[in-house]
Motif scaffolding. Structure first.
Motif, PDB file in Angstrom:
ATOM      1  N   ASP A   6      -7.088  -1.038  -3.624  1.00  0.00           N
ATOM      2  CA  ASP A   6      -7.819  -0.009  -4.356  1.00  0.00           C
ATOM      3  C   ASP A   6      -8.673   0.847  -3.429  1.00  0.00           C
ATOM      4  O   ASP A   6      -8.883   2.029  -3.690  1.00  0.00           O
ATOM      5  CB  ASP A   6      -8.711  -0.647  -5.426  1.00  0.00           C
ATOM      6  CG  ASP A   6      -7.919  -1.290  -6.549  1.00  0.00           C
ATOM      7  OD1 ASP A   6      -6.713  -1.007  -6.681  1.00  0.00           O
ATOM      8  OD2 ASP A   6      -8.519  -2.107  -7.280  1.00  0.00           O
ATOM      9  N   ASP A   7      -9.165   0.254  -2.334  1.00  0.00           N
ATOM     10  CA  ASP A   7     -10.082   0.961  -1.439  1.00  0.00           C
ATOM     11  C   ASP A   7      -9.398   1.716  -0.309  1.00  0.00           C
ATOM     12  O   ASP A   7     -10.010   2.604   0.295  1.00  0.00           O
ATOM     13  CB  ASP A   7     -11.087  -0.024  -0.832  1.00  0.00           C
ATOM     14  CG  ASP A   7     -12.055  -0.574  -1.865  1.00  0.00           C
ATOM     15  OD1 ASP A   7     -12.138  -0.017  -2.981  1.00  0.00           O
ATOM     16  OD2 ASP A   7     -12.722  -1.584  -1.560  1.00  0.00           O
ATOM     17  N   LEU A   8      -8.153   1.371   0.006  1.00  0.00           N
ATOM     18  CA  LEU A   8      -7.461   2.052   1.102  1.00  0.00           C
ATOM     19  C   LEU A   8      -7.174   3.505   0.734  1.00  0.00           C
ATOM     20  O   LEU A   8      -6.838   3.809  -0.409  1.00  0.00           O
ATOM     21  CB  LEU A   8      -6.142   1.347   1.425  1.00  0.00           C
ATOM     22  CG  LEU A   8      -6.255  -0.018   2.077  1.00  0.00           C
ATOM     23  CD1 LEU A   8      -4.869  -0.660   2.191  1.00  0.00           C
ATOM     24  CD2 LEU A   8      -6.913   0.070   3.443  1.00  0.00           C
ATOM     25  N   VAL A   9      -7.308   4.388   1.720  1.00  0.00           N
ATOM     26  CA  VAL A   9      -7.005   5.806   1.521  1.00  0.00           C
ATOM     27  C   VAL A   9      -5.979   6.239   2.557  1.00  0.00           C
ATOM     28  O   VAL A   9      -5.904   5.679   3.652  1.00  0.00           O
ATOM     29  CB  VAL A   9      -8.275   6.693   1.629  1.00  0.00           C
ATOM     30  CG1 VAL A   9      -9.236   6.377   0.508  1.00  0.00           C
ATOM     31  CG2 VAL A   9      -8.938   6.535   2.973  1.00  0.00           C
ATOM     32  N   THR A  10      -5.197   7.217   2.210  1.00  0.00           N
ATOM     33  CA  THR A  10      -4.201   7.763   3.125  1.00  0.00           C
ATOM     34  C   THR A  10      -3.923   9.202   2.757  1.00  0.00           C
ATOM     35  O   THR A  10      -4.095   9.605   1.602  1.00  0.00           O
ATOM     36  CB  THR A  10      -2.891   6.951   3.088  1.00  0.00           C
ATOM     37  OG1 THR A  10      -1.992   7.487   4.062  1.00  0.00           O
ATOM     38  CG2 THR A  10      -2.236   6.984   1.723  1.00  0.00           C
ATOM     39  N   SER A  11      -3.511   9.971   3.755  1.00  0.00           N
ATOM     40  CA  SER A  11      -3.113  11.354   3.482  1.00  0.00           C
ATOM     41  C   SER A  11      -1.595  11.460   3.384  1.00  0.00           C
ATOM     42  O   SER A  11      -1.063  12.515   3.057  1.00  0.00           O
ATOM     43  CB  SER A  11      -3.637  12.278   4.578  1.00  0.00           C
ATOM     44  OG  SER A  11      -3.131  11.872   5.838  1.00  0.00           O
ATOM     45  N   HIS A  39       0.820  -1.213   0.000  1.00  0.00           N
ATOM     46  CA  HIS A  39       0.000   0.000   0.000  1.00  0.00           C
ATOM     47  C   HIS A  39       0.854   1.263   0.000  1.00  0.00           C
ATOM     48  O   HIS A  39       1.892   1.334   0.642  1.00  0.00           O
ATOM     49  CB  HIS A  39      -0.903   0.003   1.236  1.00  0.00           C
ATOM     50  CG  HIS A  39      -1.688   1.257   1.419  1.00  0.00           C
ATOM     51  ND1 HIS A  39      -2.586   1.709   0.483  1.00  0.00           N
ATOM     52  CD2 HIS A  39      -1.710   2.155   2.417  1.00  0.00           C
ATOM     53  CE1 HIS A  39      -3.130   2.825   0.909  1.00  0.00           C
ATOM     54  NE2 HIS A  39      -2.606   3.120   2.084  1.00  0.00           N
ATOM     55  N   ASN A  40       0.394   2.255  -0.719  1.00  0.00           N
ATOM     56  CA  ASN A  40       0.944   3.611  -0.738  1.00  0.00           C
ATOM     57  C   ASN A  40       2.351   3.694  -1.311  1.00  0.00           C
ATOM     58  O   ASN A  40       3.230   4.325  -0.750  1.00  0.00           O
ATOM     59  CB  ASN A  40       0.899   4.232   0.668  1.00  0.00           C
ATOM     60  CG  ASN A  40       1.025   5.739   0.620  1.00  0.00           C
ATOM     61  OD1 ASN A  40       0.641   6.360  -0.362  1.00  0.00           O
ATOM     62  ND2 ASN A  40       1.559   6.327   1.663  1.00  0.00           N
ATOM     63  N   GLU A  75       4.534   4.462  -5.023  1.00  0.00           N
ATOM     64  CA  GLU A  75       4.466   5.035  -6.365  1.00  0.00           C
ATOM     65  C   GLU A  75       5.603   4.433  -7.161  1.00  0.00           C
ATOM     66  O   GLU A  75       6.772   4.597  -6.768  1.00  0.00           O
ATOM     67  CB  GLU A  75       4.605   6.552  -6.296  1.00  0.00           C
ATOM     68  CG  GLU A  75       4.355   7.259  -7.606  1.00  0.00           C
ATOM     69  CD  GLU A  75       2.966   6.996  -8.183  1.00  0.00           C
ATOM     70  OE1 GLU A  75       2.911   6.738  -9.396  1.00  0.00           O
ATOM     71  OE2 GLU A  75       1.969   7.026  -7.450  1.00  0.00           O
TER      72      GLU A  75
END
Length: 92
Positions: free
Chosen positions: A61-66, A9-10, A12
């Motif tokens: 795809d559903d995980l979010v982070t700032s 996750h997270n 690039e």
């Protein structure tokens, strides 16, 4: 076996389908207690890997982070430095 499962996750660029599949494969191997299932269990093994890879992709795809995305090369360099510092690996 599970040491090969890395955070996906997270990053690039985002995790590839190959990375997701590899993580699912390692997970199923760990749970099953084998790296190579018997012919009798091959179909169940393969189905489990496919289903876990599928749901893992949905999770990613559903995980979010700032937090800003992490750089793969920088994270790999940090991991190598931690391994060397712990004495698990030596530099050449």
């Amino acid at each position: 076996m599970c040491r090969n499962i890395h955070t996906l996750h997270n990053f690039e660029p985002a995790a590839s389908s190959e990375e997701v599949h590899a993580a699912a494969l390692q997970y199923v191997r760990k749970i099953a207690g084998t790296t190579k299932p018997s012919r009798a269990n091959q179909e169940a093994f393969d189905r489990a890997v496919a289903e876990i890879a599928h749901i893992t992709q949905h999770l990613l795809d559903d995980l979010v982070t700032s937090a800003p995305p992490k750089n793969r090369e920088e994270e790999a360099a940090k991991a190598r430095a931690r391994a060397v510092a712990s004495g698990r690996y030596q530099t050449a």
